[in-house]
Motif scaffolding. Structure first.
Motif, PDB file in Angstrom:
ATOM      1  N   PHE A  17      -2.129  21.339  23.896  1.00  0.00           N
ATOM      2  CA  PHE A  17      -3.503  20.847  23.870  1.00  0.00           C
ATOM      3  C   PHE A  17      -4.495  21.876  23.340  1.00  0.00           C
ATOM      4  N   LYS A  18      -4.001  22.871  22.626  1.00  0.00           N
ATOM      5  CA  LYS A  18      -4.871  23.911  22.058  1.00  0.00           C
ATOM      6  C   LYS A  18      -5.972  23.294  21.185  1.00  0.00           C
ATOM      7  N   ILE A  19      -5.632  22.249  20.457  1.00  0.00           N
ATOM      8  CA  ILE A  19      -6.616  21.610  19.573  1.00  0.00           C
ATOM      9  C   ILE A  19      -7.780  20.992  20.339  1.00  0.00           C
ATOM     10  N   LEU A  20      -7.584  20.780  21.641  1.00  0.00           N
ATOM     11  CA  LEU A  20      -8.627  20.148  22.451  1.00  0.00           C
ATOM     12  C   LEU A  20      -9.544  21.170  23.115  1.00  0.00           C
ATOM     13  N   SER A  21      -9.302  22.449  22.872  1.00  0.00           N
ATOM     14  CA  SER A  21     -10.108  23.483  23.535  1.00  0.00           C
ATOM     15  C   SER A  21     -11.581  23.418  23.137  1.00  0.00           C
ATOM     16  N   VAL A  22     -11.884  22.859  21.986  1.00  0.00           N
ATOM     17  CA  VAL A  22     -13.276  22.719  21.553  1.00  0.00           C
ATOM     18  C   VAL A  22     -13.788  21.283  21.702  1.00  0.00           C
ATOM     19  N   ALA A  23     -12.925  20.403  22.172  1.00  0.00           N
ATOM     20  CA  ALA A  23     -13.312  18.990  22.325  1.00  0.00           C
ATOM     21  C   ALA A  23     -14.204  18.804  23.535  1.00  0.00           C
ATOM     22  N   LYS A  24     -15.120  17.880  23.396  1.00  0.00           N
ATOM     23  CA  LYS A  24     -15.917  17.442  24.533  1.00  0.00           C
ATOM     24  C   LYS A  24     -15.270  16.159  25.035  1.00  0.00           C
TER      25      LYS A  24
ATOM     26  N   ILE B 211      -2.844  -1.218  34.295  1.00  0.00           N
ATOM     27  CA  ILE B 211      -3.263  -0.070  33.498  1.00  0.00           C
ATOM     28  C   ILE B 211      -3.632   1.077  34.425  1.00  0.00           C
ATOM     29  N   TYR B 212      -3.030   2.240  34.203  1.00  0.00           N
ATOM     30  CA  TYR B 212      -3.350   3.434  34.985  1.00  0.00           C
ATOM     31  C   TYR B 212      -4.534   4.171  34.363  1.00  0.00           C
ATOM     32  N   ALA B 213      -4.551   4.247  33.033  1.00  0.00           N
ATOM     33  CA  ALA B 213      -5.605   4.989  32.338  1.00  0.00           C
ATOM     34  C   ALA B 213      -5.596   4.596  30.869  1.00  0.00           C
ATOM     35  N   LYS B 214      -6.687   4.898  30.202  1.00  0.00           N
ATOM     36  CA  LYS B 214      -6.816   4.680  28.760  1.00  0.00           C
ATOM     37  C   LYS B 214      -7.589   5.851  28.168  1.00  0.00           C
ATOM     38  N   THR B 215      -7.217   6.216  26.966  1.00  0.00           N
ATOM     39  CA  THR B 215      -7.942   7.242  26.234  1.00  0.00           C
ATOM     40  C   THR B 215      -8.568   6.601  25.012  1.00  0.00           C
ATOM     41  N   LYS B 216      -9.796   6.960  24.736  1.00  0.00           N
ATOM     42  CA  LYS B 216     -10.530   6.383  23.607  1.00  0.00           C
ATOM     43  C   LYS B 216     -11.134   7.516  22.786  1.00  0.00           C
ATOM     44  N   ILE B 217     -10.949   7.428  21.487  1.00  0.00           N
ATOM     45  CA  ILE B 217     -11.653   8.322  20.572  1.00  0.00           C
ATOM     46  C   ILE B 217     -12.986   7.656  20.286  1.00  0.00           C
ATOM     47  N   LEU B 218     -14.051   8.365  20.551  1.00  0.00           N
ATOM     48  CA  LEU B 218     -15.379   7.769  20.446  1.00  0.00           C
ATOM     49  C   LEU B 218     -15.820   7.614  18.992  1.00  0.00           C
ATOM     50  N   SER B 219     -16.525   6.527  18.730  1.00  0.00           N
ATOM     51  CA  SER B 219     -17.099   6.286  17.402  1.00  0.00           C
ATOM     52  C   SER B 219     -18.239   7.275  17.179  1.00  0.00           C
ATOM     53  N   MET B 220     -18.714   7.345  15.961  1.00  0.00           N
ATOM     54  CA  MET B 220     -19.812   8.268  15.656  1.00  0.00           C
ATOM     55  C   MET B 220     -21.042   7.958  16.515  1.00  0.00           C
TER      56      MET B 220
ATOM     57  N   GLU C 122     -21.044   6.471  19.515  1.00  0.00           N
ATOM     58  CA  GLU C 122     -20.715   6.858  20.891  1.00  0.00           C
ATOM     59  C   GLU C 122     -20.745   8.382  21.054  1.00  0.00           C
ATOM     60  N   ARG C 123     -20.300   9.090  20.022  1.00  0.00           N
ATOM     61  CA  ARG C 123     -20.352  10.561  20.066  1.00  0.00           C
ATOM     62  C   ARG C 123     -21.795  11.032  20.224  1.00  0.00           C
TER      63      ARG C 123
ATOM     64  N   ALA D  92     -19.919  13.648  23.166  1.00  0.00           N
ATOM     65  CA  ALA D  92     -18.496  13.912  23.388  1.00  0.00           C
ATOM     66  C   ALA D  92     -17.702  13.246  22.276  1.00  0.00           C
ATOM     67  N   GLU D  93     -16.422  13.631  22.180  1.00  0.00           N
ATOM     68  CA  GLU D  93     -15.536  13.034  21.178  1.00  0.00           C
ATOM     69  C   GLU D  93     -14.487  12.113  21.793  1.00  0.00           C
ATOM     70  N   ILE D  94     -14.163  12.363  23.058  1.00  0.00           N
ATOM     71  CA  ILE D  94     -13.038  11.673  23.695  1.00  0.00           C
ATOM     72  C   ILE D  94     -13.462  11.156  25.066  1.00  0.00           C
ATOM     73  N   LEU D  95     -12.992   9.954  25.402  1.00  0.00           N
ATOM     74  CA  LEU D  95     -13.242   9.371  26.725  1.00  0.00           C
ATOM     75  C   LEU D  95     -11.902   9.053  27.372  1.00  0.00           C
ATOM     76  N   ILE D  96     -11.732   9.489  28.610  1.00  0.00           N
ATOM     77  CA  ILE D  96     -10.549   9.134  29.387  1.00  0.00           C
ATOM     78  C   ILE D  96     -11.015   8.321  30.583  1.00  0.00           C
ATOM     79  N   LEU D  97     -10.558   7.070  30.649  1.00  0.00           N
ATOM     80  CA  LEU D  97     -10.852   6.179  31.770  1.00  0.00           C
ATOM     81  C   LEU D  97      -9.623   6.119  32.664  1.00  0.00           C
ATOM     82  N   VAL D  98      -9.814   6.295  33.966  1.00  0.00           N
ATOM     83  CA  VAL D  98      -8.699   6.286  34.915  1.00  0.00           C
ATOM     84  C   VAL D  98      -8.935   5.204  35.963  1.00  0.00           C
ATOM     85  N   ASN D  99      -7.900   4.437  36.226  1.00  0.00           N
ATOM     86  CA  ASN D  99      -7.937   3.408  37.256  1.00  0.00           C
ATOM     87  C   ASN D  99      -8.062   4.118  38.613  1.00  0.00           C
TER      88      ASN D  99
END
Length: 177
Positions: free
Chosen positions: A25-32, A49-58, A60-61, A66-73
């Motif tokens: 996950f080194k590439i995510l060290s600068v991710a919001k 569904i336990y969780a979903k990951t979404k790459i945010l649109s421009m 949404e960013r 942020a760039e990434i959203l993680i939703l958890v049940n």
């Protein structure tokens, strides 16, 4: 009842730990990365569904900074052990990879200069019925099984067996094989 969303420092702690400690996950060290608990019934095609990951649109960013959203049940999260919670977030982070240009260089957004990410599919796309009938006929299925044998295996079992209904007092048992 419809879905509701709440902040989760607990998920944030697990995300931060994994991004800092795991080389994958080194590439995510600068991710919001924004995390939220989702409450309410959450099924897709009859599967819980336990969780979903979404790459945010421009847009949404811009709105979420942020760039990434993680939703958890949330209901499932509360039933998991600490190790299972970490496995769940590890799984969700595996869905993210850097978006690259035609030369293989990481892409950055022209709007904010921040990295651009994309969703990554699961490593294995197969039905258990096919494996039961034909075995590990595809190379990716065999590679997946070889990887599974390398480490300690964890199994989550639900009681009762019917996963199509929202779990009420289900207990998840962790069993090392």
């Amino acid at each position: 009842m419809g879905a509701t969303f709440t902040l989760s420092e607990e998920i944030d702690v697990v995300v931060k730990k994994l991004v800092e400690q795991e080389k994958e996950f080194k590439i995510l060290s600068v991710a919001k990365i924004v995390t939220r608990f989702r409450t309410g019934t959450w099924y897709t095609r009859g599967k819980l569904i336990y969780a979903k990951t979404k790459i945010l649109s421009m847009y949404e960013r811009f709105e979420m900074d942020a760039e990434i959203l993680i939703l958890v049940n949330k209901r499932m999260w509360e039933l998991l052990t600490d190790q299972q919670k970490e496995a769940l977030i590890f799984h969700e982070l595996c869905h993210v990879e850097a978006s690259v240009d035609k030369n293989g260089a990481p892409r950055n957004s022209p709007n904010d200069g921040r990295p651009v990410y994309r969703l990554c599919s699961h490593d294995l796309e197969e039905f258990k019925l096919v494996v039961e009938k034909y075995g590990l006929w595809r190379p990716d299925a065999q590679e997946f099984m070889d990887s599974a044998k390398k480490g300690e295996q964890l199994t989550m079992e639900f009681t009762p067996q019917n996963h199509k209904k929202e779990p009420s007092s289900n207990v998840i048992h962790l069993r090392a094989k």
